[in-house]
Design a protein around this motif. Structure first.
Motif, PDB file in Angstrom:
ATOM      1  N   SER A 345       0.817  -1.214   0.000  1.00 51.36           N
ATOM      2  CA  SER A 345       0.000   0.000   0.000  1.00 51.36           C
ATOM      3  C   SER A 345       0.851   1.264   0.000  1.00 51.36           C
ATOM      4  CB  SER A 345      -0.938   0.007   1.214  1.00 51.36           C
ATOM      5  OG  SER A 345      -0.199   0.039   2.425  1.00 51.36           O
ATOM      6  N   ALA A 346       2.102   1.160   0.443  1.00 57.22           N
ATOM      7  CA  ALA A 346       2.985   2.324   0.474  1.00 57.22           C
ATOM      8  C   ALA A 346       3.416   2.758  -0.924  1.00 57.22           C
ATOM      9  CB  ALA A 346       4.219   2.021   1.321  1.00 57.22           C
ATOM     10  N   TRP A 347       3.178   1.915  -1.913  1.00 58.35           N
ATOM     11  CA  TRP A 347       3.579   2.212  -3.289  1.00 58.35           C
ATOM     12  C   TRP A 347       2.536   3.025  -4.043  1.00 58.35           C
ATOM     13  CZ3 TRP A 347       8.121   0.523  -5.783  1.00 58.35           C
ATOM     14  CH2 TRP A 347       8.955  -0.298  -5.025  1.00 58.35           C
ATOM     15  N   LYS A 348       1.491   3.467  -3.377  1.00 56.73           N
ATOM     16  CA  LYS A 348       0.378   4.102  -4.089  1.00 56.73           C
ATOM     17  C   LYS A 348       0.395   5.624  -4.045  1.00 56.73           C
ATOM     18  CE  LYS A 348      -2.511   0.030  -3.356  1.00 56.73           C
ATOM     19  NZ  LYS A 348      -3.707  -0.552  -2.692  1.00 56.73           N
ATOM     20  N   SER A 349       1.509   6.224  -3.581  1.00 54.31           N
ATOM     21  CA  SER A 349       1.582   7.683  -3.538  1.00 54.31           C
ATOM     22  C   SER A 349       3.021   8.140  -3.641  1.00 54.31           C
ATOM     23  CB  SER A 349       0.963   8.210  -2.231  1.00 54.31           C
ATOM     24  OG  SER A 349       1.705   7.747  -1.116  1.00 54.31           O
ATOM     25  N   GLY A 350       3.212   9.431  -3.953  1.00 50.25           N
ATOM     26  CA  GLY A 350       4.531  10.039  -3.979  1.00 50.25           C
ATOM     27  C   GLY A 350       5.438   9.480  -5.060  1.00 50.25           C
ATOM     28  N   ASP A 351       6.758   9.550  -4.791  1.00 42.68           N
ATOM     29  CA  ASP A 351       7.745   9.084  -5.762  1.00 42.68           C
ATOM     30  C   ASP A 351       7.560   7.618  -6.119  1.00 42.68           C
ATOM     31  OD1 ASP A 351       8.882  11.569  -5.792  1.00 42.68           O
ATOM     32  OD2 ASP A 351      10.552  11.063  -4.460  1.00 42.68           O
ATOM     33  N   LEU A 352       7.053   6.851  -5.185  1.00 38.94           N
ATOM     34  CA  LEU A 352       6.923   5.423  -5.417  1.00 38.94           C
ATOM     35  C   LEU A 352       5.943   5.093  -6.531  1.00 38.94           C
ATOM     36  CD1 LEU A 352       7.023   4.409  -1.694  1.00 38.94           C
ATOM     37  CD2 LEU A 352       8.562   3.492  -3.429  1.00 38.94           C
ATOM     38  N   THR A 353       5.030   5.994  -6.803  1.00 45.58           N
ATOM     39  CA  THR A 353       4.095   5.757  -7.903  1.00 45.58           C
ATOM     40  C   THR A 353       4.438   6.575  -9.145  1.00 45.58           C
ATOM     41  OG1 THR A 353       1.744   5.592  -8.466  1.00 45.58           O
ATOM     42  CG2 THR A 353       2.423   7.553  -7.276  1.00 45.58           C
ATOM     43  N   ALA A 354       5.296   7.607  -8.981  1.00 42.55           N
ATOM     44  CA  ALA A 354       5.589   8.493 -10.104  1.00 42.55           C
ATOM     45  C   ALA A 354       6.906   8.181 -10.811  1.00 42.55           C
ATOM     46  CB  ALA A 354       5.616   9.949  -9.611  1.00 42.55           C
ATOM     47  N   ASP A 355       7.844   7.588 -10.100  1.00 44.65           N
ATOM     48  CA  ASP A 355       9.167   7.330 -10.658  1.00 44.65           C
ATOM     49  C   ASP A 355       9.130   6.075 -11.533  1.00 44.65           C
ATOM     50  OD1 ASP A 355      11.859   6.492 -11.069  1.00 44.65           O
ATOM     51  OD2 ASP A 355      12.497   7.623  -9.306  1.00 44.65           O
ATOM     52  N   PRO A 356       9.446   6.183 -12.826  1.00 46.35           N
ATOM     53  CA  PRO A 356       9.388   5.012 -13.711  1.00 46.35           C
ATOM     54  C   PRO A 356      10.379   3.919 -13.318  1.00 46.35           C
ATOM     55  CG  PRO A 356      10.390   6.889 -14.833  1.00 46.35           C
ATOM     56  CD  PRO A 356       9.810   7.412 -13.570  1.00 46.35           C
ATOM     57  N   HIS A 357      11.523   4.307 -12.755  1.00 47.75           N
ATOM     58  CA  HIS A 357      12.487   3.303 -12.307  1.00 47.75           C
ATOM     59  C   HIS A 357      11.892   2.454 -11.196  1.00 47.75           C
ATOM     60  CE1 HIS A 357      15.809   6.304 -13.704  1.00 47.75           C
ATOM     61  NE2 HIS A 357      15.457   5.498 -14.682  1.00 47.75           N
ATOM     62  N   LEU A 358      11.256   3.120 -10.238  1.00 50.20           N
ATOM     63  CA  LEU A 358      10.684   2.402  -9.104  1.00 50.20           C
ATOM     64  C   LEU A 358       9.516   1.522  -9.530  1.00 50.20           C
ATOM     65  CD1 LEU A 358      10.789   5.230  -6.422  1.00 50.20           C
ATOM     66  CD2 LEU A 358      12.287   3.240  -6.604  1.00 50.20           C
ATOM     67  N   GLN A 359       8.777   1.947 -10.546  1.00 52.11           N
ATOM     68  CA  GLN A 359       7.668   1.134 -11.034  1.00 52.11           C
ATOM     69  C   GLN A 359       8.162  -0.209 -11.563  1.00 52.11           C
ATOM     70  OE1 GLN A 359       5.483   3.544 -13.828  1.00 52.11           O
ATOM     71  NE2 GLN A 359       4.842   5.006 -12.267  1.00 52.11           N
ATOM     72  N   VAL A 360       9.357  -0.216 -12.154  1.00 49.81           N
ATOM     73  CA  VAL A 360       9.931  -1.470 -12.640  1.00 49.81           C
ATOM     74  C   VAL A 360      10.250  -2.387 -11.460  1.00 49.81           C
ATOM     75  CG1 VAL A 360      11.901  -2.520 -13.832  1.00 49.81           C
ATOM     76  CG2 VAL A 360      10.845  -0.452 -14.757  1.00 49.81           C
ATOM     77  N   PHE A 361      10.804  -1.807 -10.394  1.00 47.90           N
ATOM     78  CA  PHE A 361      11.094  -2.617  -9.209  1.00 47.90           C
ATOM     79  C   PHE A 361       9.818  -3.181  -8.593  1.00 47.90           C
ATOM     80  CE2 PHE A 361      15.206  -0.451  -9.325  1.00 47.90           C
ATOM     81  CZ  PHE A 361      16.055  -1.491  -8.973  1.00 47.90           C
ATOM     82  N   GLU A 362       8.774  -2.378  -8.555  1.00 49.23           N
ATOM     83  CA  GLU A 362       7.506  -2.862  -8.006  1.00 49.23           C
ATOM     84  C   GLU A 362       6.988  -4.046  -8.820  1.00 49.23           C
ATOM     85  OE1 GLU A 362       3.005  -1.330  -6.855  1.00 49.23           O
ATOM     86  OE2 GLU A 362       4.173  -0.253  -8.361  1.00 49.23           O
ATOM     87  N   LYS A 363       7.023  -3.907 -10.137  1.00 49.81           N
ATOM     88  CA  LYS A 363       6.533  -4.978 -11.004  1.00 49.81           C
ATOM     89  C   LYS A 363       7.384  -6.242 -10.839  1.00 49.81           C
ATOM     90  CE  LYS A 363       4.931  -5.812 -15.732  1.00 49.81           C
ATOM     91  NZ  LYS A 363       4.815  -5.244 -17.105  1.00 49.81           N
ATOM     92  N   GLN A 364       8.719  -6.064 -10.730  1.00 46.51           N
ATOM     93  CA  GLN A 364       9.599  -7.218 -10.573  1.00 46.51           C
ATOM     94  C   GLN A 364       9.372  -7.912  -9.238  1.00 46.51           C
ATOM     95  OE1 GLN A 364      12.606  -7.989 -13.113  1.00 46.51           O
ATOM     96  NE2 GLN A 364      11.479  -9.733 -12.323  1.00 46.51           N
ATOM     97  N   MET A 365       9.100  -7.131  -8.181  1.00 48.59           N
ATOM     98  CA  MET A 365       8.882  -7.717  -6.860  1.00 48.59           C
ATOM     99  C   MET A 365       7.642  -8.600  -6.822  1.00 48.59           C
ATOM    100  SD  MET A 365      10.926  -7.620  -4.330  1.00 48.59           S
ATOM    101  CE  MET A 365       9.676  -8.339  -3.248  1.00 48.59           C
ATOM    102  N   LYS A 366       6.663  -8.311  -7.641  1.00 48.73           N
ATOM    103  CA  LYS A 366       5.427  -9.085  -7.619  1.00 48.73           C
ATOM    104  C   LYS A 366       5.654 -10.536  -8.046  1.00 48.73           C
ATOM    105  CE  LYS A 366       2.326  -5.141  -8.293  1.00 48.73           C
ATOM    106  NZ  LYS A 366       1.390  -4.453  -9.208  1.00 48.73           N
ATOM    107  N   THR A 367       6.711 -10.776  -8.802  1.00 44.27           N
ATOM    108  CA  THR A 367       6.999 -12.144  -9.246  1.00 44.27           C
ATOM    109  C   THR A 367       8.328 -12.657  -8.694  1.00 44.27           C
ATOM    110  OG1 THR A 367       8.078 -11.358 -11.283  1.00 44.27           O
ATOM    111  CG2 THR A 367       5.719 -11.812 -11.387  1.00 44.27           C
TER     112      THR A 367
END
Length: 415
Positions: A345-367
């Motif tokens: 749930s912490a990934w739904k606001s701020g830099d964690l949702t806006a930074d394209p680099h971090l979005q890749v890490f989020e997607k990779q963590m899911k698998t």
């Protein structure tokens, strides 16, 4: 986390002590969370240095609680934890990486997590699994990390490629094109040998569908999928696409910046290192999920927070861990440390949702896939490190190297 060195004698000594002194567990004389008390907390590495500031903020809102944070270096963390456990002096809360969890759970010094207070659904699956041992949960995920592919987009364009590689073939083709068309020294930086080489290899192993030890506790490191993964990994060295003589302490960030190395597998901390240390290539690099064979599956790392079974402050310890791992606490911790939140749930606001680099890490963590929580996991992966080195240095085929590792790991699992 970094894997600290450990010795078999230390573990055996601790186990012997526990056989005599620790079977009884907690005395049960616990202090309620609302009473005045002091919580002792050990946190490792950079986290240990930062957690003190969070503790001060927590104390202002909870004046009955004093949080005493002791920073511990990762290089001595395992030794200190073993010694404290053997003496019955573990702190109320201790940070532990996944490679520690099986060992300390087996020693019987950790309090099981209250799964009504902490819900598995709030966390990345691989983060939660790092705290599980034999179906029991002993650690609440604090932060996570995984590996993704970093690549130079400007040099890729020079090589005639305008998108990230998504398969093993595309990654190797790009590595060769970097050398031939963009003039780079190497095509990809991966570790050829030495301690924790397995951390680079995991992305190949897991993406091929391989494992070191399966869910039933059986060694499977010589499976066809694992052999295929090591053949692919070693081929970068055979073809001169990767450097087979990398020295300890090698700084890939520097060579990524000067263009000698246009691709590497790295963690979330590399984003900050590149932003701060290589401003000249800003906008000239990107990250992507690890290229796939059967799947795109990377390793899961990070740390969990555990409570000592003998702690007299379990309610207060649980409350503090809840503060550190809820949505607000996780977002705050990211701002302070850049550690990736384990709570989704912490990934739904701020830099964690806006930074394209971090979005890749989020997607990779899911698998992402976590390692088994076995007491001797470090000994097991040492055998894989040796097998990888044999293959990358041309001293054995992938099948031969992993066959040797298989027999050695089978012996370790029988202990």
């Amino acid at each position: 986390m970094q894997r600290a060195a450990r010795t078999a004698s230390a573990v055996i000594a601790a186990s012997t002590v526990f056989a005599v002194t620790a079977c009884g567990g907690s005395s049960g004389a616990e202090v309620s969370a609302g009473e005045k008390q002091t919580l002792t907390v050990w946190a490792m590495g950079a986290e240990g240095e930062k957690l003190g500031d969070v503790a001060k903020a927590y104390q202002k809102a909870n004046p009955n609680i004093t949080v005493k944070v002791t920073p511990v270096g990762w290089d001595v963390a395992h030794q200190k934890l073993v010694a404290a456990a053997a003496a019955g002096n573990l702190p109320d809360i201790a940070q532990m990486g996944g490679s520690y969890m099986g060992e300390f759970a087996e020693l019987g010094v950790l309090e099981p997590v209250d799964t009504e207070t902490f819900d598995e659904k709030d966390f990345f699956p691989a983060g939660w699994q790092q705290g599980e041992v034999d179906g029991e949960v002993y650690g609440v995920p604090w932060y996570v990390d995984t590996r993704v592919l970093y690549y130079r987009t400007d040099l890729a364009e020079q090589a005639g490629v305008d998108k990230a590689p998504t398969t093993w073939k595309e990654m190797q083709d790009l590595a060769a094109a970097y050398q031939k068309k963009a003039g780079t020294k190497w095509g990809l930086s991966i570790q050829p040998s030495g301690l924790d080489t397995v951390q680079n290899f995991y992305s190949f192993l897991y993406s091929a569908g391989g494992e070191i030890v399966d869910e039933k506790g059986k060694a499977v490191v010589d499976s066809p999928a694992a052999v295929k993964a090591l053949e692919e990994y070693a081929s970068y060295f055979d073809k001169g696409l990767a450097n087979k003589s990398v020295q300890p302490g090698y700084d890939v960030v520097k060579d990524f910046g000067n263009g000698r190395v246009p691709m590497f597998l790295g963690g979330p901390w590399h984003v900050t290192l590149l932003d701060e240390g290589q401003p000249g290539i800003k906008g000239k690099w990107a990250v992507a999920e690890v290229p796939a064979d059967r799947t795109s599956t990377s390793m899961a790392g990070g740390s969990s927070l555990t409570i000592s079974k003998d702690s007299e402050h379990k309610p207060a310890a649980e409350k503090f861990i809840k503060y550190l791992t809820d949505t607000k606490g996780q977002a705050d911790w990211y701002e302070r440390t850049k550690d990736l939140p384990a709570n989704t749930s912490a990934w739904k606001s701020g830099d964690l949702t806006a930074d394209p680099h971090l979005q890749v890490f989020e997607k990779q963590m899911k698998t992402a896939k976590s390692s088994p929580s076995l007491p001797n996991w470090s000994e097991i992966t040492d055998k894989v490190d040796i097998a990888i080195a044999k293959a990358t240095q041309g001293k054995a085929s992938a099948k031969e190297a992993l066959g040797d590792a298989q027999s050695q790991i089978e012996g370790l699992l029988e202990k």
